[in-house]
Scaffold this active site. Structure first.
Site, short mmCIF file in Angstrom:
data_model
loop_
_atom_site.label_atom_id
_atom_site.label_comp_id
_atom_site.label_asym_id
_atom_site.label_seq_id
_atom_site.Cartn_x
_atom_site.Cartn_y
_atom_site.Cartn_z
N GLN A 1 0.82 -1.21 0.00
CA GLN A 1 0.00 0.00 0.00
C GLN A 1 0.85 1.26 0.00
OE1 GLN A 1 -3.80 -0.18 -0.20
NE2 GLN A 1 -2.64 -1.79 -1.21
N HIS B 1 4.12 5.28 2.22
CA HIS B 1 2.93 4.47 2.49
C HIS B 1 1.69 5.35 2.37
CE1 HIS B 1 0.36 1.45 4.35
NE2 HIS B 1 1.33 0.61 4.07
N HIS B 2 0.63 4.79 1.77
CA HIS B 2 -0.58 5.59 1.53
C HIS B 2 -1.24 6.01 2.84
CE1 HIS B 2 -3.56 7.37 -0.97
NE2 HIS B 2 -3.36 6.58 -2.01
N SER B 3 -0.96 5.30 3.92
CA SER B 3 -1.54 5.71 5.20
C SER B 3 -0.96 7.04 5.67
CB SER B 3 -1.27 4.64 6.25
OG SER B 3 0.12 4.40 6.35
N ASN C 1 -4.93 11.01 4.47
CA ASN C 1 -5.78 10.98 3.29
C ASN C 1 -7.03 11.83 3.48
OD1 ASN C 1 -4.78 8.59 1.37
ND2 ASN C 1 -4.31 8.13 3.51
#
Lengths: 457, 457
Positions: free
Chosen positions: B21, B138-140, B309
C-alpha cells in the site's frame, strides 16, 4: 513428483518474511574472450537453456493442507522466465563494496512459494567491465554441494564447450495432486512416523549416552544455549547485509599442512579469530567461547545430482577464549576431530530420522527453542559457519572466464550471522551475512576475518 | 502522537505482502546547474535534512492489540537513515524502459510496519547523465496531494534557495503508549462507534435513496460488480510492472477547452481509450463499459500539510462501449458531472463516517467482497485512475532542475491496474502499474494510452 525429505521441508516450514531460506552463489565474470556479447538477452537465454538440465528449477511446491505433512515437488516446465531472470546494475565504481550492496538487496527479497524457488540475476556495472551472475536458490532445493552442481550446469569447464540441452518443451509435466490425496497420503506417513517412534526413542537414548561419554573427554562437543548472546543473536529482520573478500587457498593449504589440520579447520579458525577481534573492538566478547553450528555434507560422490539437502550439523566450540591464534587453530582442530568421531560413533542417520519424523522435528526446531531464545541470555549457537570445496578448474560462461565465486548462506532463528567459504581454483572467498540492523559495520567484521587469517600465515 | 483516521488506517489493515500500500513519486533531475555533485552522499544528506520538515517521515506505527481499533502514529525522530535511504543504478541505456524497470523493482519491495513507512531511493545510470529520486511513501501517511507536499519539502522552487531546517535532534520524542492503554482507548472508541450507528444507518438510507434517484437519470453512477473481469482483475501478486510516458499538458488543455470538459475528463478519456484499445487487441474487451474507481481530493487549500488521506471515491463508467473517441470523452464528462452532483447532494461525509466506524468499514471492504470476487465473473471496478495537479513551477534539487515528475499508485483487491497522471509545468506524465503476471506487456498498454490521446488532439 516427489515428497520433500525432512531436511528439505524444514527450510519451507521455517521460512518467514524476515527469515528468508534462500542461499546465493555469485560468479564474477571477465567478459574478455566471450564468444558473444554478454548482455541481458544472452544471459536470459543462457538461463533458459540450462533449465532442462536443472530439475530443481522446474519444481513447484505443493503444500499439504493444514501443514499436516511434508510438501511435494511437482515438475512444471511451464515457468515464467521473466519472473526468474532479473537484472540490476551496481553503483559506480563497481568494486567489492558495491557488488556486496547489490547482493544484499537481492538477498533481502524473498522467493514466492507459488513458483519454482529460484532467481538468476545479472549484475553489470562492475569495475573492469566485469559482470556477476547471481544465482538465488531456495535451500529446500539444494545444499551447498548440489547448488555447486546447479552452477556447473550453467557454466562450462572449457572456453569452447557449450552444453546442448533438450528443449524445455519436451519435458513432461507432473499432474498436480488433489488436496484429498495429499491429506490421505500425509496421514499414512504420519501414522508410519508414529509407528517408528519407539525405535527412534531407543536410538536417541543410545545416542544421548554416547554424547555423555563424549562430554567426559577432553574435547566435549559444544552444547546449545551455552554462550551469551552477542549483537547478532537477536530477532531476525528482513534486511540482509553482506560483505565478501578473498584469501589465497594456497596459503590456507600451507597453514593446513604446517599445523596438520584441515582446510575447514583453517576456515573456522579464521572465522573465530575475526568474530573475536570484531567483538573485542566493540567490547562485547562473551566470557565463554563462541560456538558455531556447522553444516557438514554427508553426500557421496555419486550423489551430486541428488538434489535437496544431505548434510549433518556439527556443533563446535570456536575457542575464542584463547588469545594466541595458533593455539586457537589447534583447539578448533581438536574440536572438529571430536565432532567427527562422535558423528561416526552415532552414525549420520539419527538427525535424518528426526527430520523425517514430522511433526516432531518441526516442534523441536521451531517451537521448543522459542521460550529458550526469549527468556535466556544465551544463544542457541553463536553463528553458522560453512565451507564448501568449490570448482578446482576455471569455469567459463560462453567463453568468458569466471574470476571469482562468492557464496551466501541463510540466517536461521537467533543465529544471525552466517559465514561461508567457497574455494575456486587457487582462491578462497569468504562471505558474511547478517541483518543490517545488527551488524551495520559488516565490513569491519569482514576486515577482522581477513586480519585473523594474516595472523596465521 | 495521533490516532489514524479511518481513511489512513484502511491502508494498514488491507496491506499484505502481495498488496503493498505504498505509492511512489519519482522526480527525474538534470544535474546541469547543480551547485554540488549530486552523488549518493549528498542525496542521503539532503533527505536527512528534510526529515525535520516532514512529520510523516518520523512517524512510527503503533498497532492496537488484536486489531481492536485504529493504530496510532508515534513521533520517533531516532530513525535509521540507512534503512530509509537506498540507491540503485538503472541498466544501460537508462531510458524510460530501464527507469520503469527499476521503479518496478523498488515498488515490488514492501515497507516494514515496524519503521517509519517511507524510503527514498536514488537512481543513477539514466541517459544524458540524469538522476531520479524515488520517494516511496505508504498511503496511510499521505494521499496524492500531501505526498506532493512531501516532495515540495525536499525540493526548492528556485535554483538558489535551500531550506534551513531545524536539527533533527531538537525534535521531541513521543512516549510509546502501553498495550493496556491502547486497548482501553480503542474499546471506548468502539463503543462510541456503536453509539453513532443508528444515525449512520439513517444517513445511509437517505444516501441510498439519493443514489436510486440518480440511477433513474440519464447518467447513472457506475455500479460495483457490474462489468466482466478483465485480465488484471485477478488475485494480486507481489510483483509490480510499471510503465510511464509523458504527454503535453498544453495540448490536454486545448482539448479540454475545445470540448468544454476538465483536464481530469481528458485524462480519464485517454485511460479509457487506451484500456479499450489494449483489450481489443487481445480480443478481451467486455461487452459492458469498463468502470473506474477514482480517488478525488476533498482537501482544502489550507490543508496541504494535514498529512494522511482526504479523498472520496467516485465510481465512473468509462464509456468503452463507444467507438468514437470524442463521443467517449463527452460521455465520460457527463458521468463525472453526475458523480460530482451526486457527491454534492450526499456530502463527502458519509464515506468518511463509515471509514471511522471500525470495524464496520474493515468488514465491508476486506471481507464482504471476498466471496463476490471469488464466485462472480464480475470485477468490483475495472481499474483505478487518478490524476493530481502537480507543481506548475519548475523545481530544483540543490540547483539542478527537475525535468520530469512521475507518479505510481497502489493496487487494491481485484483492481489490478492503477493509472495515475501528474502534471508538472507544461507536461503531464502518465504512469500505469499492474502485476507482472497479469499485464506482462504493460508497454503495449502504455502505448495504447498515448495513441488514444493522439486520437483526441
Amino acid at each position: 513428483m516427489r515428497r520433500l525429505h525432512g531436511e528439505d521441508a524444514q527450510f519451507i516450514f521455517q521460512e518467514t518474511h524476515a527469515q528468508h531460506q534462500h542461499t546465493m552463489k555469485v560468479v564474477v565474470i571477465d567478459p574478455e574472450g566471450a564468444r558473444a556479447p554478454l548482455d541481458y538477452e544472452s544471459f536470459r537465454e543462457g538461463v533458459r537453456l540450462s533449465i532442462p538440465m536443472a530439475e530443481p528449477f522446474r519444481w513447484r511446491l505443493v503444500k499439504v493442507p493444514l501443514r499436516l505433512g511434508h510438501p511435494w515437488w511437482v515438475e512444471d516446465p511451464d515457468l515464467d522466465i521473466d519472473y526468474h531472470v532479473r537484472r540490476v546494475t551496481a553503483p559506480a565504481p563497481g568494486g567489492k563494496h558495491e557488488l556486496s550492496e547489490v547482493i544484499s538487496m537481492i538477498a533481502s527479497i524473498g522467493l514466492e512459494h507459488d513458483r519454482p524457488l529460484w532467481q538468476a540475476w545479472m549484475v553489470d556495472g562492475l569495475e573492469h567491465g566485469r559482470l556477476a551472475y547471481v544465482m538465488k536458490v531456495h535451500h529446500s532445493l539444494a545444499d551447498g554441494l548440489s547448488s555447486a552442481q546447479l552452477l556447473l550446469d550453467m557454466l562450462t569447464e572449457s572456453p569452447d564447450e557449450w552444453p546442448d540441452p533438450p528443449p524445455l518443451e519436451s519435458i513432461p509435466r507432473d499432474p498436480i495432486p488433489s488436496k484429498k490425496w495429499l491429506l490421505a497420503d500425509s496421514l499414512v506417513q504420519d501414522a508410519r512416523t508414529l509407528g517408528r517412534l519407539p525405535r527412534l526413542m531407543a536410538k536417541t537414548a543410545r545416542s544421548g549416552q554416547a554424547a555423555l561419554r563424549q562430554n567426559r573427554t577432553a574435547q566435549p562437543l559444544a552444547r546449545s544455549f551455552a554462550v551469551d548472546k552477542v549483537r547478532w543473536n537477536a530477532e531476525l529482520t528482513p534486511h540482509r547485509w553482506f560483505a565478501h573478500d578473498t584469501i589465497s587457498l594456497r596459503e590456507m593449504k600451507r597453514v593446513k599442512n604446517h599445523f596438520d589440520v584441515t582446510v575447514n579447520d583453517v576456515f573456522l579458525a579464521v572465522v573465530a579469530g575475526g568474530a573475536r577481534r570484531y567483538l573485542l573492538a566493540h567490547d562485547e566478547l562473551p566470557a565463554d567461547s563462541l560456538t558455531a553450528s556447522i553444516p557438514v555434507s554427508t553426500r557421496q560422490p555419486d550423489q551430486t545430482r541428488d538434489w535437496g539437502n544431505r548434510t549433518a550439523i556439527w556443533s563446535i566450540e570456536l575457542a575464542t577464549t584463547i588469545d594466541d591464534p595458533v593455539e586457537r587453530l589447534q583447539a578448533i582442530s581438536a574440536h572438529t576431530k571430536a565432532a567427527r568421531a562422535a558423528r561416526e560413533e552415532r552414525g549420520p542417520q539419527l538427525q535424518h530420522d528426526y527430520m523425517e519424523a514430522w511433526p516432531i522435528w518441526t516442534t523441536v526446531v521451531n517451537w521448543l527453542p522459542r521460550p529458550m531464545r526469549r527468556y535466556t541470555s544465551k544463544a542457541s549457537y553463536s553463528l553458522i559457519a560453512s565451507s564448501v570445496p568449490g570448482p578446482r578448474q576455471p569455469l567459463y560462461a560462453n567463453g568468458a572466464k569466471v574470476v571469482q565465486v562468492i557464496s551466501m548462506g541463510p540466517l536461521v532463528m537467533d543465529l544471525g550471522l552466517n559465514v561461508t567459504g567457497w574455494s575456486y581454483c587457487d582462491d578462497f572467498t569468504i562471505g558474511a551475512v547478517a541483518c543490517r540492523e545488527h551488524v551495520p559495520d559488516i565490513w569491519a567484521l569482514m576486515d577482522s576475518i581477513i586480519e585473523s587469517f594474516d595472523e596465521l600465515r
